[in-house]
Structure formats: C-alpha cells, structure tokens
Design an enzyme around this catalytic site. Structure first.
Site, PDB file in Angstrom:
ATOM      1  N   ASP A  43       0.855  -1.356  -0.335  1.00  0.00           N
ATOM      2  CA  ASP A  43       0.154  -0.454  -0.108  1.00  0.00           C
ATOM      3  C   ASP A  43       0.838   1.045   0.324  1.00  0.00           C
ATOM      4  O   ASP A  43       1.892   1.268   0.662  1.00  0.00           O
ATOM      5  CB  ASP A  43      -0.521   0.130   1.176  1.00  0.00           C
ATOM      6  CG  ASP A  43      -1.866   0.858   0.779  1.00  0.00           C
ATOM      7  OD1 ASP A  43      -2.715   1.404  -0.122  1.00  0.00           O
ATOM      8  OD2 ASP A  43      -3.118   0.955   2.043  1.00  0.00           O
ATOM      9  N   HIS A  53       2.761   2.822  -9.160  1.00  0.00           N
ATOM     10  CA  HIS A  53       2.266   1.670  -9.388  1.00  0.00           C
ATOM     11  C   HIS A  53       3.357   0.765  -9.642  1.00  0.00           C
ATOM     12  O   HIS A  53       4.404  -0.265 -10.137  1.00  0.00           O
ATOM     13  CB  HIS A  53       1.139   1.212 -10.102  1.00  0.00           C
ATOM     14  CG  HIS A  53      -0.594   1.952  -9.166  1.00  0.00           C
ATOM     15  ND1 HIS A  53      -0.347   1.325  -8.076  1.00  0.00           N
ATOM     16  CD2 HIS A  53      -1.242   2.070  -9.701  1.00  0.00           C
ATOM     17  CE1 HIS A  53      -1.740   1.643  -7.831  1.00  0.00           C
ATOM     18  NE2 HIS A  53      -2.692   2.518  -8.984  1.00  0.00           N
ATOM     19  N   LEU A  83      12.073 -20.006  -5.281  1.00  0.00           N
ATOM     20  CA  LEU A  83      10.727 -18.878  -4.261  1.00  0.00           C
ATOM     21  C   LEU A  83       9.199 -19.136  -5.127  1.00  0.00           C
ATOM     22  O   LEU A  83       9.546 -18.827  -6.386  1.00  0.00           O
ATOM     23  CB  LEU A  83      11.472 -17.356  -4.709  1.00  0.00           C
ATOM     24  CG  LEU A  83       9.989 -16.374  -3.951  1.00  0.00           C
ATOM     25  CD1 LEU A  83      10.417 -16.719  -2.015  1.00  0.00           C
ATOM     26  CD2 LEU A  83      10.664 -14.987  -4.866  1.00  0.00           C
TER      27      LEU A  83
END
Ligand code: FPP
Length: 256
Positions: A23, A40, A134
C-alpha cells in the site's frame, strides 16, 4: 499446515511464508507531483527488490496483494494501467523468472480478466510450474471473502456429488478448498503505507500470522525494510492459543 519454527527464547525463527499488502503507491506518487500510475510503476521496482531480498531470509513463499476484488472501483484509467502493467510485466519478466527458478502462481478470480491477461497468466504459471526456488503468489482480483465463498461452493458440490460426507467437514477439509491450500499459512504479513487493517486479504489463512504494519510507502520498501520486519518477527512468540510457558518448553500440542 504450520510453518517451521522452533521453541523458546533462543529459538531460531524463519519466515517460511511472507504475505504483503503493498500500500502507498498513490501517496508516493502524489508526494512527488506524479500521477498515481507512476506510483504503481515504482511499486513494481519494489516488488523486484523484495523478491531478491527473500533468499537471504530463507523465505520460500511470497504472496503479494496486487489487485483486490474491490480495486475495480478505482478510476478506469488506473485500472487499465494496472492491467497493462500486469500483462507487460509477465511478458517481459517470464524468461527471467524461469532462469531464476521462481515458481509463479496467481490467486483470485482470474476469469474476470480480459483474454490477453488470462493467457499470459496461464502461460507464466505453466512455464514456471516445475521451478522449486521462490514460490511467488500474486493475488489479483482476490478477496478473502471470495476465497471462502468459492471454497464453500466447491465443497458443497462435492457433497452434492456424494464424494464428501457432511460429517467429514472440518477446518482441515475446508482449508483444502481455499487458495494456497498446498503451502503453509503465512508466518508474517507486512502491510506498508500506514494503515492497520487486513482489507479482505487471506482472511482465513492469516488467522495466526504475525502482523507487521509500517508507515513506509510501498515504492520505498526495500531489503533494509524487509530486514527490519523479519527482525521484528524474530522477537515474536507464536503461541497458537497455548500459554507462553507451553511454547517456551515445547510441551504444547502445536509442537507435537
Ligand atoms: C496500493 O497502493 C497498490 C495497488 C492497488 C497496486 C499494487 C501493484 C503493484 C505494486 C504492481 C505490482 C505488479 C506485479 C506484476 C506484481 P495505493 O494505490 O492504494 O496507494 P495509496 O493508498 O497511497 O493511494
């Protein structure tokens, strides 16, 4: 479904599964006089930095909240930019993900997306499916209530088909229908951007996770910020409903 952890004050704790609510992109951009969309894009750089920083902390699973079921309410222009960012990023980064042995998975109601994004998503999942480095899970058009509802529907179907008995339903069988059902629950949730709420993210899966809230805006989140969060986590005692003494002595059921 529990993650690896050992006991007592001297315990070595590892964050096997890290979940993040990213956020603060919009505020980061506004502080610089830039459009929200620039936030973004900067947020995407932070994603790449955090992915690199996972290995030294032995984080095996990283789950990122990239687009919530509620984010469709944002201005059309911003939603379009986010969709474009997802499509171009998957296209641009796929070869690198394969090379880095990263297994990519998307969770959420993918069917709602336009065809080109759906295709990219499925292609990326397919090409990285056998990687065992990962495990990167990206939540898109995801909501915890949606997740629980879709799980309930699938389970009801199994009952209707006579494949599951009502008496066999318990928290474990139910959890088997939820997203991320093949991996441990998150050990640690990080939310950047100064808000202290879960915002309908993984609401079932986060039941016993440690929650870390930081004012740092997502595009500023980096390896140092991750290290701070992991250090904070290392000082937590995870009790899963037991007493501190049971946990310290390792006599509780969660350690059986
Ligand atoms: C929340 O910040 C952020 C989002 C809704 C989008 C997050 C997406 C990215 C970081 C891009 C990641 C891309 C991939 C492929 C993983 P906000 O816009 O709510 O910020 P604000 O609270 O300051 O307005």
């Amino acid at each position: 479904m529990r993650s690896e952890f050992q006991l007592g004050i001297t315990m070595k704790v590892s964050v096997g599964h890290l979940a993040i609510i990213m956020d603060g992109n919009g505020r980061w951009a506004r502080l610089r006089g830039l459009p929200r969309t620039a936030g973004h894009k900067a947020g995407l750089n932070a994603v790449q930095g955090v992915m690199r920083a996972c290995e030294p902390h032995q984080i095996r699973h990283l789950t990122l909240f990239a687009f919530s079921s509620e984010n469709w309410r944002r201005p059309r222009k911003e939603v379009n930019l986010l969709m474009d960012l997802f499509v171009t990023t998957i296209k641009k980064e796929l070869a690198e993900l394969v090379k880095k042995n990263i297994c990519l998975k998307f969770i959420g109601d993918i069917d709602a997306f336009e065809l080109r994004l759906k295709q990219r998503i499925r292609q990326a999942e397919y090409e990285t499916a056998n990687n065992d480095g990962l495990h990167l899970n990206i939540a898109v058009n995801y909501g915890g209530r949606w997740d629980i509802t879709q799980a309930a529907k699938k389970m009801a179907q199994r009952v209707q088909d006579g494949e599951l008995q009502v008496d066999d339903i318990n928290t474990d069988t139910f959890a088997g229908f939820l997203c991320l059902n093949e991996i441990p629950y998150p050990d640690l949730l990080i939310r950047t951007g100064g808000e202290s709420r879960i915002s309908n993210f993984l609401i079932w899966q986060l039941a016993y996770s440690e929650l870390y809230f930081t004012d740092c805006l997502w595009p500023d989140f980096n390896a140092d910020e991750l290290a701070k969060a992991v250090d904070w986590y290392a000082g937590r005692q995870r009790r899963f409903g037991e007493t501190p003494e049971q946990v310290s002595l390792g006599t509780g059921k969660s350690h059986a």
